[in-house]
Motif scaffolding. Sequence first.
Motif, PDB file in Angstrom:
ATOM      1  N   LEU A 187       0.829  -1.202   0.000  1.00  0.00           N
ATOM      2  CA  LEU A 187       0.000   0.000   0.000  1.00  0.00           C
ATOM      3  C   LEU A 187       0.862   1.249   0.000  1.00  0.00           C
ATOM      4  O   LEU A 187       1.958   1.262   0.562  1.00  0.00           O
ATOM      5  N   ALA A 188       0.351   2.310  -0.593  1.00  0.00           N
ATOM      6  CA  ALA A 188       1.028   3.604  -0.554  1.00  0.00           C
ATOM      7  C   ALA A 188       0.877   4.177   0.851  1.00  0.00           C
ATOM      8  O   ALA A 188      -0.225   4.209   1.402  1.00  0.00           O
ATOM      9  N   ARG A 189       1.985   4.609   1.415  1.00  0.00           N
ATOM     10  CA  ARG A 189       1.988   5.183   2.761  1.00  0.00           C
ATOM     11  C   ARG A 189       1.761   6.689   2.702  1.00  0.00           C
ATOM     12  O   ARG A 189       2.192   7.350   1.763  1.00  0.00           O
ATOM     13  N   GLY A 190       1.162   7.219   3.750  1.00  0.00           N
ATOM     14  CA  GLY A 190       0.946   8.652   3.867  1.00  0.00           C
ATOM     15  C   GLY A 190       2.046   9.355   4.638  1.00  0.00           C
ATOM     16  O   GLY A 190       1.982  10.557   4.855  1.00  0.00           O
ATOM     17  N   VAL A 191       3.067   8.572   5.019  1.00  0.00           N
ATOM     18  CA  VAL A 191       4.195   9.115   5.767  1.00  0.00           C
ATOM     19  C   VAL A 191       5.480   8.565   5.158  1.00  0.00           C
ATOM     20  O   VAL A 191       5.606   7.360   4.934  1.00  0.00           O
ATOM     21  N   ALA A 192       6.432   9.451   4.883  1.00  0.00           N
ATOM     22  CA  ALA A 192       7.719   9.054   4.315  1.00  0.00           C
ATOM     23  C   ALA A 192       8.608   8.445   5.404  1.00  0.00           C
ATOM     24  O   ALA A 192       8.310   8.521   6.594  1.00  0.00           O
TER      25      ALA A 192
ATOM     26  N   SER B  30       7.851  12.704   7.311  1.00  0.00           N
ATOM     27  CA  SER B  30       7.109  13.786   6.666  1.00  0.00           C
ATOM     28  C   SER B  30       5.855  13.241   5.973  1.00  0.00           C
ATOM     29  O   SER B  30       5.773  12.078   5.608  1.00  0.00           O
ATOM     30  N   VAL B  31       4.874  14.109   5.801  1.00  0.00           N
ATOM     31  CA  VAL B  31       3.600  13.741   5.183  1.00  0.00           C
ATOM     32  C   VAL B  31       3.787  13.541   3.679  1.00  0.00           C
ATOM     33  O   VAL B  31       4.470  14.315   3.014  1.00  0.00           O
ATOM     34  N   VAL B  32       3.160  12.487   3.164  1.00  0.00           N
ATOM     35  CA  VAL B  32       3.135  12.219   1.726  1.00  0.00           C
ATOM     36  C   VAL B  32       1.694  12.346   1.254  1.00  0.00           C
ATOM     37  O   VAL B  32       0.810  11.661   1.771  1.00  0.00           O
ATOM     38  N   ASP B  33       1.477  13.232   0.295  1.00  0.00           N
ATOM     39  CA  ASP B  33       0.135  13.408  -0.270  1.00  0.00           C
ATOM     40  C   ASP B  33      -0.105  12.499  -1.466  1.00  0.00           C
ATOM     41  O   ASP B  33      -1.243  12.118  -1.740  1.00  0.00           O
TER      42      ASP B  33
ATOM     43  N   GLU C 176       7.687  11.199  -4.564  1.00  0.00           N
ATOM     44  CA  GLU C 176       6.732  11.534  -3.518  1.00  0.00           C
ATOM     45  C   GLU C 176       6.491  13.039  -3.492  1.00  0.00           C
ATOM     46  O   GLU C 176       7.427  13.817  -3.666  1.00  0.00           O
ATOM     47  N   THR C 177       5.240  13.420  -3.238  1.00  0.00           N
ATOM     48  CA  THR C 177       4.938  14.837  -3.031  1.00  0.00           C
ATOM     49  C   THR C 177       4.187  14.990  -1.716  1.00  0.00           C
ATOM     50  O   THR C 177       3.440  14.097  -1.294  1.00  0.00           O
ATOM     51  N   GLY C 178       4.410  16.140  -1.088  1.00  0.00           N
ATOM     52  CA  GLY C 178       3.749  16.449   0.176  1.00  0.00           C
ATOM     53  C   GLY C 178       3.812  17.947   0.411  1.00  0.00           C
ATOM     54  O   GLY C 178       4.273  18.706  -0.452  1.00  0.00           O
ATOM     55  N   PRO C 179       3.372  18.391   1.582  1.00  0.00           N
ATOM     56  CA  PRO C 179       3.366  19.824   1.896  1.00  0.00           C
ATOM     57  C   PRO C 179       4.751  20.478   1.781  1.00  0.00           C
ATOM     58  O   PRO C 179       4.849  21.662   1.461  1.00  0.00           O
ATOM     59  N   ALA C 180       5.805  19.702   2.020  1.00  0.00           N
ATOM     60  CA  ALA C 180       7.165  20.251   1.961  1.00  0.00           C
ATOM     61  C   ALA C 180       7.739  20.248   0.545  1.00  0.00           C
ATOM     62  O   ALA C 180       8.864  20.688   0.332  1.00  0.00           O
TER      63      ALA C 180
END
Length: 156
Positions: free
Chosen positions: A37-42, A46-49, A129-133
């Motif tokens: 599964l794709a995780r929401g946390v790296a 950090s958050v992963v969107d 990966e992309t996220g808020p950062a």
Amino acid sequence: MALDVRLIAGPLSASAELEAFLAGRTGDGAVVSFTGLARGVARDGSVVDALRLDWYPGLTEGSMHDIAVAAAARFPVRDLVVAHRCGDIVPGETIVFVAAAAAHRRAAFEAADYLMDRLKTEAAFWKYETGPAGGRWIEPVDEDRAAVARWKDEAP
């Protein structure tokens, strides 16, 4: 021996894959499956969107197929399936589904484990990966390389 290796550009249902793999199966004593599964946390917390798995047509499928062929040659399995997503994936979605059927459990477990170790490090995907950062490319880490290296140290 049946090998079912597919690259999927849309949603992947692990339950549908498993149901299809089990259908009519009466001669095997073991089926082992794995769903990634794709995780929401790296790894760094950090958050992963979103995760994007880039691929190159033909090359990616060929690398997946070669890994499945190697698993079939190495372990006494009757059937293998590898279904892997490509494109944009959000946390919680299935990235990969593998299953192995064999007369006995050990071969099925080992084949599924081998498939995942090699797919994670050797299949021709480019992960972003992309996220808020912001965004970043993801590469295999030492733990991934050690997992696949153990298969090179063990006799087939």
